[in-house]
Design a protein around this motif. Structure first.
Motif, PDB file in Angstrom:
ATOM      1  N   VAL A 587       0.845  -1.188   0.000  1.00  0.00           N
ATOM      2  CA  VAL A 587       0.000   0.000   0.000  1.00  0.00           C
ATOM      3  C   VAL A 587       0.883   1.242   0.000  1.00  0.00           C
ATOM      4  O   VAL A 587       1.802   1.357   0.810  1.00  0.00           O
ATOM      5  CB  VAL A 587      -0.966   0.000   1.214  1.00  0.00           C
ATOM      6  N   PRO A 588       0.639   2.188  -0.911  1.00  0.00           N
ATOM      7  CA  PRO A 588       1.356   3.463  -0.868  1.00  0.00           C
ATOM      8  C   PRO A 588       0.939   4.270   0.353  1.00  0.00           C
ATOM      9  O   PRO A 588      -0.224   4.227   0.773  1.00  0.00           O
ATOM     10  CB  PRO A 588       0.926   4.163  -2.165  1.00  0.00           C
ATOM     11  N   VAL A 589       1.877   5.020   0.915  1.00  0.00           N
ATOM     12  CA  VAL A 589       1.578   5.839   2.088  1.00  0.00           C
ATOM     13  C   VAL A 589       1.515   7.318   1.745  1.00  0.00           C
ATOM     14  O   VAL A 589       1.303   8.157   2.622  1.00  0.00           O
ATOM     15  CB  VAL A 589       2.611   5.604   3.211  1.00  0.00           C
ATOM     16  N   ALA A 590       1.707   7.671   0.460  1.00  0.00           N
ATOM     17  CA  ALA A 590       1.642   9.072   0.035  1.00  0.00           C
ATOM     18  C   ALA A 590       1.233   9.108  -1.437  1.00  0.00           C
ATOM     19  O   ALA A 590       1.202   8.082  -2.122  1.00  0.00           O
ATOM     20  CB  ALA A 590       2.982   9.775   0.232  1.00  0.00           C
ATOM     21  N   GLY A 591       0.905  10.302  -1.915  1.00  0.00           N
ATOM     22  CA  GLY A 591       0.561  10.466  -3.312  1.00  0.00           C
ATOM     23  C   GLY A 591      -0.877  10.099  -3.614  1.00  0.00           C
ATOM     24  O   GLY A 591      -1.687   9.817  -2.731  1.00  0.00           O
ATOM     25  N   LYS A 592      -1.205  10.090  -4.905  1.00  0.00           N
ATOM     26  CA  LYS A 592      -2.578   9.848  -5.342  1.00  0.00           C
ATOM     27  C   LYS A 592      -3.072   8.449  -4.992  1.00  0.00           C
ATOM     28  O   LYS A 592      -4.271   8.231  -4.867  1.00  0.00           O
ATOM     29  CB  LYS A 592      -2.682  10.079  -6.850  1.00  0.00           C
ATOM     30  N   GLU A 593      -2.153   7.511  -4.846  1.00  0.00           N
ATOM     31  CA  GLU A 593      -2.540   6.122  -4.576  1.00  0.00           C
ATOM     32  C   GLU A 593      -2.512   5.788  -3.086  1.00  0.00           C
ATOM     33  O   GLU A 593      -2.688   4.617  -2.713  1.00  0.00           O
ATOM     34  CB  GLU A 593      -1.609   5.162  -5.325  1.00  0.00           C
ATOM     35  N   ARG A 594      -2.296   6.775  -2.226  1.00  0.00           N
ATOM     36  CA  ARG A 594      -2.244   6.513  -0.792  1.00  0.00           C
ATOM     37  C   ARG A 594      -3.476   5.721  -0.354  1.00  0.00           C
ATOM     38  O   ARG A 594      -4.620   6.120  -0.600  1.00  0.00           O
ATOM     39  CB  ARG A 594      -2.168   7.827  -0.017  1.00  0.00           C
ATOM     40  N   GLY A 595      -3.231   4.587   0.309  1.00  0.00           N
ATOM     41  CA  GLY A 595      -4.320   3.755   0.810  1.00  0.00           C
ATOM     42  C   GLY A 595      -4.806   2.688  -0.148  1.00  0.00           C
ATOM     43  O   GLY A 595      -5.638   1.862   0.226  1.00  0.00           O
ATOM     44  N   HIS A 596      -4.289   2.666  -1.393  1.00  0.00           N
ATOM     45  CA  HIS A 596      -4.747   1.684  -2.383  1.00  0.00           C
ATOM     46  C   HIS A 596      -4.032   0.352  -2.145  1.00  0.00           C
ATOM     47  O   HIS A 596      -2.935   0.099  -2.638  1.00  0.00           O
ATOM     48  CB  HIS A 596      -4.473   2.192  -3.797  1.00  0.00           C
TER      49      HIS A 596
END
Length: 669
Positions: A587-596
């Motif tokens: 899971v990304p922790v920053a940016g547009k994909e945070r939480g995906h």
């Protein structure tokens, strides 16, 4: 028939065997913390509203700028553009039903075991033969049930490495056949004891990105068992609480066991946490600390008191033996002759592990979780600064960094939000300060040996089983995996609060902590809920604000980071909560994909995913597969991992008839 107090009381497909062997049926008894404070949600004066924090967003962002841990990626981290740009590209897998005895990886990848329980480590190691339990043989072979894992590359070509892991616990019912005599069963007990501890194993491969193989008889290979001498250091070394009949000076302990997660230090050593040590002892329930650490006078889960008198702590001279476990231990994998250390300055609890962050000024801090319902989150700040470089003087200095320092416990404040986007502030309350006790009524050595009691006294926040606690080397933010706590909100227990928001929390959650720039030793922090786990679309779940589909996930356990700063999460308990095999997620922790959140792999039936290591620039991921086929018996095994199955689902001819916990590498085909 095994004594399984949790039989019929677990959730879904959760194994009562795992509860018995791993944590001594902790959920079948009241939580050891009987001093729980009311939820801080009810303490209005301590609450920090979300609206207040958001209103001051600009100032808050400036005040909480990221600490410098490593210079690389600092600009990208600030912009959030780096978060999903990992070199490891893959098509996420779908979750796997909890009945499947398969190891599942993305299309285009393959998996291979590097080393398995019983594999010979030394030139004189006997071949694996579970039909003939032998303690001396097992001490020369790879141990059972790995949890913490690291693959430390040791040459510039990337073709040599050290594998370092621990061996947390054993399962007699599926490891060995029934004994023909009492004498044979005693040898089984000695063999189980030898299967605990830790291992260091040399690896080699032909090229970067290729498959690793282990080197039998290599110079650095080492087994550490429940009988290996360990040296106590720090303020409590030599304490009256650590002295025994066999160690009248209280400075030398034998062995380590119940080891869960850990961490690799910037100076090249490995830390391991002694967790559920209470299940190994028969103890005086009225002795100092017994109730708070879950010790009883019942026969132990493992029966080692039948082959080693120190595990019967009701006997004269051995009353303090349980106090000699529950520590952070440090080993030097580059020196097989070195004596491992137990660090008393870091406190005694059911340590999940310890992970190090170093600020730009050299301040060293270790973050630690106490893995029990309603226990606490801790950090340790070293007295002395980290020295860069590989010189002998720098290394000698750094090897003593965890011997002196201050110990803190966390208290959270905040308010609950309808969408679970909870955030707030917190305080690190000192338990020791400047080499002295900071807790009224406790001596320095009492704080360190009976750390839970000291943390109770300062009214720390009871948490939902803080397991792995890791700082990101990209941002310095700290991620706390709270696995679960089904007692949250039960009669007489604390109800949900902002940092533990779910009543009867069966799926767990992850907290994200931000400390001030270059102040790992700060006493204040800000926090927010990063994830509230559960099945995809389940009410109450939260994924850092991501509103698209995610992989179902439950019971986060170990965490790690890839080179781009994405968080990887391994799970322990999904079969009992969402009826899916445990797995590894990114899971990304920053940016547009945070939480995906997406899923990378799934482990076999009744197994747990442990110790993830991500070498994404190599295209490699490593996990320890713990307790596959846990609910089986010698006669009726539930798994054949990893020597595995034919396409028809039967054991391949010549392979052993049961599971072998293993370290697995996943690489591109």
């Amino acid at each position: 028939m095994r004594n399984l107090p949790m039989l019929g009381l677990t959730h879904g497909n959760r194994s009562a065997v795992t509860c018995n062997l791993k944590c001594d049926n902790a959920c079948a008894r009241p939580a050891p913390n009987a001093s729980c404070e009311p939820s801080f949600q009810d303490v209005a004066s301590a609450a920090l509203s979300r609206r207040t924090l958001l209103a001051g967003g600009g100032a808050l962002a400036a005040a909480l700028a990221m600490p410098v841990v490593h210079a690389e990626g600092a600009e990208a981290a600030a912009s959030g553009t780096w978060a999903t740009k990992s070199p490891l590209k893959f098509t996420p897998i779908k979750s796997v039903e909890a009945t499947k005895d398969t190891f599942t990886v993305p299309k285009g990848f393959r998996w291979d075991p590097i080393i398995r329980w019983g594999d010979p480590l030394f030139k004189n190691s006997p071949a694996f033969d579970p039909t003939k339990p032998n303690a001396k043989a097992q001490a020369l072979q790879f141990g059972y049930n790995n949890d913490y894992l690291d693959i430390i590359v040791t040459n510039r070509a990337g073709t040599e490495a050290l594998l370092v892991c621990n061996h947390e616990y054993t399962n007699r019912a599926i490891m060995f056949p029934p004994s023909a005599s009492d004498a044979d069963e005693l040898e089984v007990l000695r063999t189980l004891k030898a299967a605990h501890g830790m291992a260091v194993v040399e690896l080699k491969r032909r090229r970067r990105g290729g498959k690793w193989t282990y080197v039998q008889g290599a110079r650095h290979n080492r087994r550490i068992t429940a009988d290996t001498p360990f040296r106590f250091d720090g303020p409590a070394a030599g304490s009256k609480f650590l002295k025994t009949k066999a160690d009248k000076d209280g400075v030398l302990a034998l062995g380590t066991f119940g080891n869960c997660a850990g961490g690799t230090t910037p100076w090249g050593t490995v830390l391991s946490g002694e967790e559920n040590f209470n299940g190994y002892f028969k103890a005086d329930p009225n002795a100092r600390g017994s109730k708070r650490y879950g010790l009883t006078d019942a026969d132990s889960s493992y029966g080692w008191e039948k082959v080693d008198p120190r595990f019967d702590a009701t006997k004269d001279g051995y009353q303090n033996e349980p106090n000699r476990f529950g520590w952070i231990v440090e080993i030097d994998p580059t020196d097989p002759k070195s004596t491992p250390v137990k660090h008393t300055a870091m406190g005694r609890m059911k340590h999940e592990g310890a992970n190090i962050r170093v600020d730009s000024d050299g301040t060293v801090v270790a973050y630690m979780g106490d893995d029990e319902r309603f226990d606490y989150l801790y950090k340790f700040v070293a007295k002395n600064k980290y020295r860069k470089g590989d010189s002998r003087a720098a290394r000698k200095h750094n090897l003593k960094l965890l011997s002196e320092g201050d110990l803190f416990v966390a208290k959270f404040t905040g308010e609950m939000q309808e969408d679970n986007a909870n955030l707030g502030s917190g305080t690190w309350i000192p338990l020791t300060k400047n080499g002295k006790s900071a807790v009224k009524g406790f001596s320095h050595e009492e704080v360190l040996v009976f750390t839970r009691e000291a943390a109770d006294a300062v009214k720390a926040t009871p948490m939902d089983r803080c397991e792995d606690v890791e700082p990101s080397l990209k941002t310095g933010k700290v991620y706390v995996a709270c696995t679960n706590n089904t007692n949250r909100g039960a009669d007489g227990k604390p109800g949900p609060d902002a940092a533990n928001p779910v009543k009867g929390n069966k799926n767990g959650h992850i907290i994200e902590i931000t400390e001030r720039r270059n102040q790992a030793d700060a006493t204040r922090f800000e926090w927010n809920l990063f994830m509230v786990c559960g099945d995809n679309g389940e009410a109450g779940t939260y994924f850092a604000g991501w509103d698209g589909p995610v992989a179902p996930i439950s019971c986060p356990d170990n965490v790690a980071f890839d080179s781009a700063g994405n968080l990887w999460i391994s799970t322990d308990g999904q079969p009992g909560t969402i009826s899916k095999n445990d797995g590894l997620f990114r899971v990304p922790v920053a940016g547009k994909e945070r939480g995906h959140l997406v899923q990378f792999l799934a482990v076999p039936v009744e197994a747990e995913t442990c110790g993830p290591v991500v070498h994404d620039k190599d295209g490699s991921v490593f996990v320890a597969v713990q307790h596959p086929g846990e609910d089986g018996t010698w006669e009726e095994q539930h798994s054949y991992f990893p020597d595995y199955l034919s396409k028809a689902g039967k054991p391949v001819k010549g392979n052993w008839r049961g599971p072998r916990p293993s370290v697995v590498q996943v690489t591109r085909k």
